[in-house]
Design an enzyme around this catalytic site. Sequence first.
Site, mmCIF file in Angstrom:
data_model
loop_
_atom_site.group_PDB
_atom_site.id
_atom_site.type_symbol
_atom_site.label_atom_id
_atom_site.label_comp_id
_atom_site.label_asym_id
_atom_site.label_seq_id
_atom_site.Cartn_x
_atom_site.Cartn_y
_atom_site.Cartn_z
ATOM 1 C CD GLU A 15 -51.633 57.609 41.150
ATOM 2 O OE1 GLU A 15 -52.277 58.137 42.078
ATOM 3 O OE2 GLU A 15 -50.548 58.071 40.718
ATOM 4 C CG HIS A 41 -60.494 65.430 41.537
ATOM 5 N ND1 HIS A 41 -59.802 66.570 41.276
ATOM 6 C CD2 HIS A 41 -59.786 64.769 42.488
ATOM 7 C CE1 HIS A 41 -58.716 66.630 42.024
ATOM 8 N NE2 HIS A 41 -58.679 65.534 42.766
#
Length: 342
Positions: free
Chosen positions: A78, A147
């Site tokens: 990321e 998540h």
Amino acid sequence: MSLIAQERNATEDVAGGETRTINLITAVTEALDEELTRDERVVVFGEDVGPRGGVFMATAGLTAKHGEHRVFNTPLSEAAIVGAAIGMALRGMRPVAEIQFADYMGPAFDQILSQAAKIRYRSGGHNKAPLVIRTPSGGGVKGGHHHSQSPESYYVHMAGVQVVMPSTPYDAKGLLKSALRGEDPVIFFEPKRLYRAAKGEVPVSDYTVPIGKAALRREGHDLTIIGYGGVMPDVMDAAQALAGEGVQAEVLDLRSLMPWDKEAVLESVAKTGRAVLVSEAPRTANFMGEVAYSIQEALFDSLLAPVIQVAGFDTPYPYVQDKIYLPGGNRIAAACVRVLNY
């Protein structure tokens, strides 16, 4: 009234243009497709966004149509994804960086905070970073604590970054187009549980939705319910249930959290005298705390009851009990009853 509309054939919108009913994920895909076609500076990249189309298929078909040099995969980093997007933006491109889940943005936090958010200010406007970071956010899909989080408050606190979270296909497409045509970095949170559940009419022709303007979803005079993102269907259901009891709730969908539409909020609460603020992020340091403070600062003498917040809990997001964690229609309606009976 519900944000989850039924499928209908193409109709005419209020401006006389053709519309058709699509879901939220399709609206995102269409916005990316149309902006890739409109502006050759736009590129889309992230983990598995290429031929596979991303974990939620938001970029399905875009590599085949626009080529691997425009829509492509990246390593599982990321920090590298956002760092590359910042560099591209500084060189005149319009990058769209996808982070697979909002929970995963931590490794890129420094790039966003120290670089993307500061470039325009520290250069006196000479340099800009017009990039968009798209990421699925929120719970309701039994994804557990890695998540399902709603980390938007971290990014709202970063001066220089815009933060957006739509709840309808119309807004998702129009706001994403505005983000891609702007001059500032935008973090575009997409409520994943609405990807295929939220359906609505979207114009066939090109349009944008301005960042920083709330949407009035329902008019009322007894109280104001304010929300954004994935909670909006539950907010609308609560308002409908209250209507069955003779209570007319006004509903505002913020859509944008930075900047946010303080004027619309204060106008509505000044009219109703009561406010219930709804989000699924943990309660402590929740963005809605800023909204509540702004309401009491401007309207203290006009309030008929304390401002109440309905939010997630100050715990890691649970694997199984996500429906208990989320502020569902019952919790929202109960909060509304409290302010009405104060």
